[in-house]
Scaffold this motif. Structure first.
Motif, mmCIF file in Angstrom:
data_model
loop_
_atom_site.group_PDB
_atom_site.id
_atom_site.type_symbol
_atom_site.label_atom_id
_atom_site.label_comp_id
_atom_site.label_asym_id
_atom_site.label_seq_id
_atom_site.Cartn_x
_atom_site.Cartn_y
_atom_site.Cartn_z
ATOM 1 N N THR A 8 28.379 -27.556 -11.302
ATOM 2 C CA THR A 8 28.198 -26.348 -12.099
ATOM 3 C C THR A 8 26.740 -25.902 -11.981
ATOM 4 O OG1 THR A 8 27.560 -27.572 -14.078
ATOM 5 C CG2 THR A 8 29.938 -27.130 -13.760
ATOM 6 N N SER A 9 26.436 -24.757 -12.550
ATOM 7 C CA SER A 9 25.072 -24.238 -12.539
ATOM 8 C C SER A 9 24.103 -25.222 -13.206
ATOM 9 C CB SER A 9 25.037 -22.890 -13.258
ATOM 10 O OG SER A 9 23.724 -22.410 -13.336
ATOM 11 N N ARG A 41 21.508 -21.837 5.962
ATOM 12 C CA ARG A 41 21.863 -22.242 4.602
ATOM 13 C C ARG A 41 20.824 -23.111 3.900
ATOM 14 N NH1 ARG A 41 26.378 -23.437 7.691
ATOM 15 N NH2 ARG A 41 26.016 -25.613 7.191
ATOM 16 N N GLY A 42 19.885 -23.671 4.633
ATOM 17 C CA GLY A 42 18.856 -24.476 3.986
ATOM 18 C C GLY A 42 17.719 -23.661 3.407
ATOM 19 N N VAL A 43 17.666 -22.394 3.757
ATOM 20 C CA VAL A 43 16.562 -21.527 3.332
ATOM 21 C C VAL A 43 16.547 -21.337 1.815
ATOM 22 C CG1 VAL A 43 15.654 -19.175 3.475
ATOM 23 C CG2 VAL A 43 16.352 -20.384 5.549
ATOM 24 N N SER A 44 17.693 -21.022 1.225
ATOM 25 C CA SER A 44 17.754 -20.792 -0.225
ATOM 26 C C SER A 44 17.362 -22.044 -0.993
ATOM 27 C CB SER A 44 19.158 -20.347 -0.641
ATOM 28 O OG SER A 44 19.452 -19.099 -0.072
ATOM 29 N N TRP A 164 24.417 -19.660 -4.317
ATOM 30 C CA TRP A 164 23.108 -19.504 -4.949
ATOM 31 C C TRP A 164 23.088 -18.211 -5.735
ATOM 32 C CZ3 TRP A 164 20.517 -23.748 -5.143
ATOM 33 C CH2 TRP A 164 20.634 -24.679 -4.109
ATOM 34 N N LYS A 165 22.470 -18.257 -6.898
ATOM 35 C CA LYS A 165 22.393 -17.105 -7.796
ATOM 36 C C LYS A 165 21.839 -15.883 -7.073
ATOM 37 C CE LYS A 165 20.551 -18.272 -11.578
ATOM 38 N NZ LYS A 165 19.635 -18.640 -12.651
ATOM 39 N N GLY A 169 25.408 -14.690 -6.799
ATOM 40 C CA GLY A 169 25.576 -14.373 -8.204
ATOM 41 C C GLY A 169 25.696 -15.577 -9.131
ATOM 42 N N GLU A 170 25.748 -16.778 -8.575
ATOM 43 C CA GLU A 170 25.842 -17.989 -9.389
ATOM 44 C C GLU A 170 25.345 -19.193 -8.599
ATOM 45 O OE1 GLU A 170 29.771 -19.495 -10.256
ATOM 46 O OE2 GLU A 170 30.509 -18.982 -8.251
#
Length: 176
Positions: A8-9, A41-44, A164-165, A169-170
């Motif tokens: 979860t977040s 995908r590792g950037v975020s 990722w938020k 968005g989450e």
């Protein structure tokens, strides 16, 4: 297609802070260390960790780069259509402690490609691997993370999706 929530977040946030603390334990002030997010995908994850290190733990001047491994992948030679990303490394990696950052460790082939690709930028003193999710029983190569957020047992045809938020968005991790 059904989705199962793996994280979860709130759990993602706790794990990110734990990973940041583990990095501080091993790198202290980061004066000889660099973070490199593996594209795409590792950037975020790398950006989020840097933000946490700077804002919550007051570690400043952490070099952050992004490494594209597209043309170093072994499936590139199979003739599959791959889309390249940008590499952005504006610092020296020579004799530095490099921390590769990726969201999911699956077969290990992306990390093998990253090990080859980083050689174009110099010879690091040491390379470590940080991943959010370690798919434990899926390895094709003998590669293991130094830092892992969560280790999961996943059947090969199942997919781990990290959200990722900032992009999705989450903050969440799903098994599909």
């Amino acid at each position: 297609m059904s989705q199962k929530v793996l994280l979860t977040s709130k759990e993602v946030n706790i794990i990110l802070h734990r990973l940041a603390c583990q990095l501080i334990e091993n790198h202290l002030d980061f004066s000889n260390s660099v973070l490199i997010g593996i594209q795409p995908r590792g950037v975020s994850l790398a950006q989020r960790l840097k933000t946490i290190l700077e804002s919550d733990y007051k570690v400043n001047n952490i070099p952050l780069g992004f490494l594209d491994i597209t043309f170093f992948r072994d499936d590139f030679r199979r003739g599959e259509q791959l889309e390249a990303n940008k590499t952005h490394i504006d610092f020296l990696v020579e004799d530095k402690k490099v921390v590769f950052i990726d969201d999911v460790l699956f077969t290990g082939r992306s990390i093998r490609a990253a090990l080859t690709a980083i050689q174009s930028f110099g010879r690091p003193a040491e390379i470590e691997l940080l991943v959010l999710i370690d798919r434990r029983f899926s390895r094709h190569l003998p590669i293991q993370p130094d830092y892992r957020g969560r280790q999961v047992d996943v059947i090969d045809d199942e997919t781990v999706k990290v959200c990722w938020k900032e992009k999705d968005g989450e903050d969440a991790v799903y098994l599909t």
